[in-house]
Design a protein around this motif. Structure first.
Motif, PDB file in Angstrom:
ATOM      1  N   GLY A 103       0.788  -1.222   0.000  1.00  0.00           N
ATOM      2  CA  GLY A 103       0.000   0.000   0.000  1.00  0.00           C
ATOM      3  C   GLY A 103       0.818   1.269   0.000  1.00  0.00           C
ATOM      4  N   THR A 104       2.145   1.154   0.049  1.00  0.00           N
ATOM      5  CA  THR A 104       3.037   2.314   0.039  1.00  0.00           C
ATOM      6  C   THR A 104       3.863   2.296  -1.242  1.00  0.00           C
ATOM      7  N   LEU A 105       3.918   3.435  -1.915  1.00  0.00           N
ATOM      8  CA  LEU A 105       4.659   3.514  -3.167  1.00  0.00           C
ATOM      9  C   LEU A 105       6.150   3.293  -2.933  1.00  0.00           C
ATOM     10  N   SER A 106       6.716   2.368  -3.671  1.00  0.00           N
ATOM     11  CA  SER A 106       8.145   2.084  -3.593  1.00  0.00           C
ATOM     12  C   SER A 106       8.745   2.134  -4.988  1.00  0.00           C
ATOM     13  N   THR A 107      10.012   2.484  -5.056  1.00  0.00           N
ATOM     14  CA  THR A 107      10.741   2.510  -6.321  1.00  0.00           C
ATOM     15  C   THR A 107      11.970   1.629  -6.192  1.00  0.00           C
ATOM     16  N   VAL A 108      12.106   0.697  -7.110  1.00  0.00           N
ATOM     17  CA  VAL A 108      13.232  -0.238  -7.095  1.00  0.00           C
ATOM     18  C   VAL A 108      13.985  -0.122  -8.414  1.00  0.00           C
ATOM     19  N   GLY A 109      15.300   0.007  -8.329  1.00  0.00           N
ATOM     20  CA  GLY A 109      16.141   0.000  -9.510  1.00  0.00           C
ATOM     21  C   GLY A 109      16.608  -1.412  -9.796  1.00  0.00           C
ATOM     22  N   LEU A 110      16.407  -1.868 -11.022  1.00  0.00           N
ATOM     23  CA  LEU A 110      16.756  -3.239 -11.398  1.00  0.00           C
ATOM     24  C   LEU A 110      17.888  -3.254 -12.423  1.00  0.00           C
ATOM     25  N   ALA A 132      13.868   6.321  -1.213  1.00  0.00           N
ATOM     26  CA  ALA A 132      14.279   7.526  -0.480  1.00  0.00           C
ATOM     27  C   ALA A 132      14.946   8.532  -1.406  1.00  0.00           C
ATOM     28  N   LEU A 133      15.787   8.033  -2.314  1.00  0.00           N
ATOM     29  CA  LEU A 133      16.461   8.935  -3.258  1.00  0.00           C
ATOM     30  C   LEU A 133      15.453   9.619  -4.166  1.00  0.00           C
ATOM     31  N   ARG A 134      14.491   8.848  -4.665  1.00  0.00           N
ATOM     32  CA  ARG A 134      13.497   9.429  -5.568  1.00  0.00           C
ATOM     33  C   ARG A 134      12.594  10.410  -4.837  1.00  0.00           C
ATOM     34  N   ASN A 135      12.239  10.114  -3.594  1.00  0.00           N
ATOM     35  CA  ASN A 135      11.410  11.041  -2.819  1.00  0.00           C
ATOM     36  C   ASN A 135      12.151  12.346  -2.559  1.00  0.00           C
ATOM     37  N   ALA A 136      13.455  12.237  -2.243  1.00  0.00           N
ATOM     38  CA  ALA A 136      14.260  13.442  -2.010  1.00  0.00           C
ATOM     39  C   ALA A 136      14.372  14.265  -3.284  1.00  0.00           C
ATOM     40  N   ALA A 137      14.594  13.585  -4.419  1.00  0.00           N
ATOM     41  CA  ALA A 137      14.681  14.298  -5.698  1.00  0.00           C
ATOM     42  C   ALA A 137      13.360  14.955  -6.045  1.00  0.00           C
ATOM     43  N   ARG A 138      12.251  14.257  -5.736  1.00  0.00           N
ATOM     44  CA  ARG A 138      10.932  14.810  -6.022  1.00  0.00           C
ATOM     45  C   ARG A 138      10.653  16.041  -5.164  1.00  0.00           C
ATOM     46  N   MET A 139      11.045  15.986  -3.881  1.00  0.00           N
ATOM     47  CA  MET A 139      10.858  17.136  -2.994  1.00  0.00           C
ATOM     48  C   MET A 139      11.693  18.323  -3.469  1.00  0.00           C
ATOM     49  N   ASP A 205      10.671  17.182 -14.724  1.00  0.00           N
ATOM     50  CA  ASP A 205      11.108  16.150 -13.783  1.00  0.00           C
ATOM     51  C   ASP A 205       9.946  15.631 -12.948  1.00  0.00           C
ATOM     52  N   ALA A 206       9.000  16.519 -12.659  1.00  0.00           N
ATOM     53  CA  ALA A 206       7.850  16.128 -11.840  1.00  0.00           C
ATOM     54  C   ALA A 206       6.723  15.532 -12.673  1.00  0.00           C
ATOM     55  N   GLY A 207       6.924  15.450 -13.995  1.00  0.00           N
ATOM     56  CA  GLY A 207       5.888  14.905 -14.869  1.00  0.00           C
ATOM     57  C   GLY A 207       4.695  15.820 -15.039  1.00  0.00           C
ATOM     58  N   GLN A 208       4.904  17.126 -14.848  1.00  0.00           N
ATOM     59  CA  GLN A 208       3.803  18.087 -14.904  1.00  0.00           C
ATOM     60  C   GLN A 208       3.879  19.008 -16.115  1.00  0.00           C
ATOM     61  N   TRP A 209       4.761  18.699 -17.047  1.00  0.00           N
ATOM     62  CA  TRP A 209       4.950  19.577 -18.201  1.00  0.00           C
ATOM     63  C   TRP A 209       4.088  19.123 -19.358  1.00  0.00           C
ATOM     64  N   ARG A 210       3.331  20.050 -19.920  1.00  0.00           N
ATOM     65  CA  ARG A 210       2.463  19.744 -21.050  1.00  0.00           C
ATOM     66  C   ARG A 210       2.583  20.857 -22.092  1.00  0.00           C
TER      67      ARG A 210
END
Length: 345
Positions: A103-110, A132-139, A205-210
């Protein structure tokens, strides 16, 4: 005195060493067979994907990564390209997948690497939790976007009052004062352009560009961009020439972004052109010879910005569109920028 040595078979020692490494690793490690079944996995790997490490063995890759679940992550099947890894016999580019095991969003590099043994071919899969890295980059991205957005309002007010002053709304201006205000307006436009570049990158970077496309005049876009930078050109004795046909057809594009593109190309040319040089902006229509554009489009519009500047060394030309990249051997003192202009283009 006789010391007895305990003999440990090499195979047993190697197996114990392998198990110790798998248990101690902070990364998830697994071995996948040619049929996509997991043959070995450490506890960290199973924990990352919400599966007991003992249960992982024998499961299909698509099952562990959640590819068969409703609403599975978009990059899931990229992480299960075992056949491609073994066929190409080379390391695949790392891929990141987003999923919600509990139920918590996680990001895994493979990372997937082919492994050859005497009797079989295997695929080594390394999983690293980068949440944690992606959350910090997103913030960080959201913070930059917020600050940049907040700076636009006072800057727009400055530009508005400068425009009013230039129209004479506050009183008659002598030529010297008008020149001061024009230069202040040009500097303000440059600052606004830097903010727009930073905001665009943060939104991307935030996926908000249109893009907001509409029918626009590219000729007007070029004219406006040239007017914004004409004072910079004048101060450095650089001649700006515009070559656009009078009846140039309209295009379907985002006018603001196109103006950003032209302005950044011109600004880059100005930084890399020595005093007394020339910059030429041209618009033309020519037959489509571009392999990346569908042949359904018989003609294309070509926007070209050329200059008599220092040029770019061949070994650096492939990198000029990278963020923050700066050519290392330029002789231009004013050629140093923030390194976002061409990346935005």
């Amino acid at each position: 005195m006789t010391i007895k040595k305990t003999f440990v078979p090499k195979r047993r020692l190697a197996n114990e060493l392998l198990q110790a490494i798998l248990a101690a690793s902070s990364d998830g490690i697994a071995i996948v067979g040619v049929d996509g079944d997991f043959l070995e996995a450490n506890a960290i790997f199973g924990r990352m994907f919400g599966v007991n490490s003992e249960q992982v063995i024998g499961m299909k890759c698509v099952e562990v990564l959640g590819c068969e679940k409703m609403g599975g992550h978009a990059g899931c099947r990229e992480g299960c390209m075992v056949q491609q890894v073994l066929r190409q016999e080379q390391l695949l580019s790392p891929t990141e997948i987003n999923f919600m095991p509990e139920g918590t969003l996680s990001t895994v590099g493979l990372t997937m690497t082919p492994v050859k043994t005497k009797n079989s071919r295997l695929c080594l899969m390394i999983a690293r939790d980068v949440t944690a890295l992606r959350n910090a980059a997103r913030m960080k991205t959201n913070f930059v976007a917020m600050i940049t957005h907040e700076l636009r309002a006072p800057l727009n007010a400055i530009n508005g009052y400068l425009d009013l002053a230039l129209t004479g709304a506050g009183g008659e201006l002598n030529e010297e004062l008008r020149d001061f205000l024009r230069r202040a307006r040009a500097g303000s436009e440059h600052l606004y352009a830097l903010l727009e570049d930073s905001l665009l990158v943060a939104r991307a970077d935030a996926g908000q560009w249109r893009l907001k496309r509409e029918i626009v005049s590219l000729a007007d876009v070029v004219t406006n961009a040239v007017e914004e930078l004409e004072f910079t050109a004048t101060d450095n004795a650089i001649t700006l020439t515009v070559d656009v046909a009078d009846a140039f057809p309209p295009i379907y594009a985002d006018e603001i972004r196109m103006q950003q593109v032209v302005r950044n190309l011109l600004s880059n040319a100005l930084r890399f052109t020595p005093d007394g040089g020339q910059i030429r902006v041209s618009l033309r229509i020519e037959p489509n010879r571009n392999e990346d554009i569908s042949k359904e489009h018989r003609d294309v519009v070509v926007l070209q910005v050329s200059d008599t500047g220092y040029g770019i060394p061949l070994d650096q030309q492939q990198r000029i569109f990278e963020r923050f990249y700066q050519c290392s051997d330029t002789a231009a003192a004013r050629a140093r920028g923030q390194g976002l202009g061409l990346a935005v283009v």
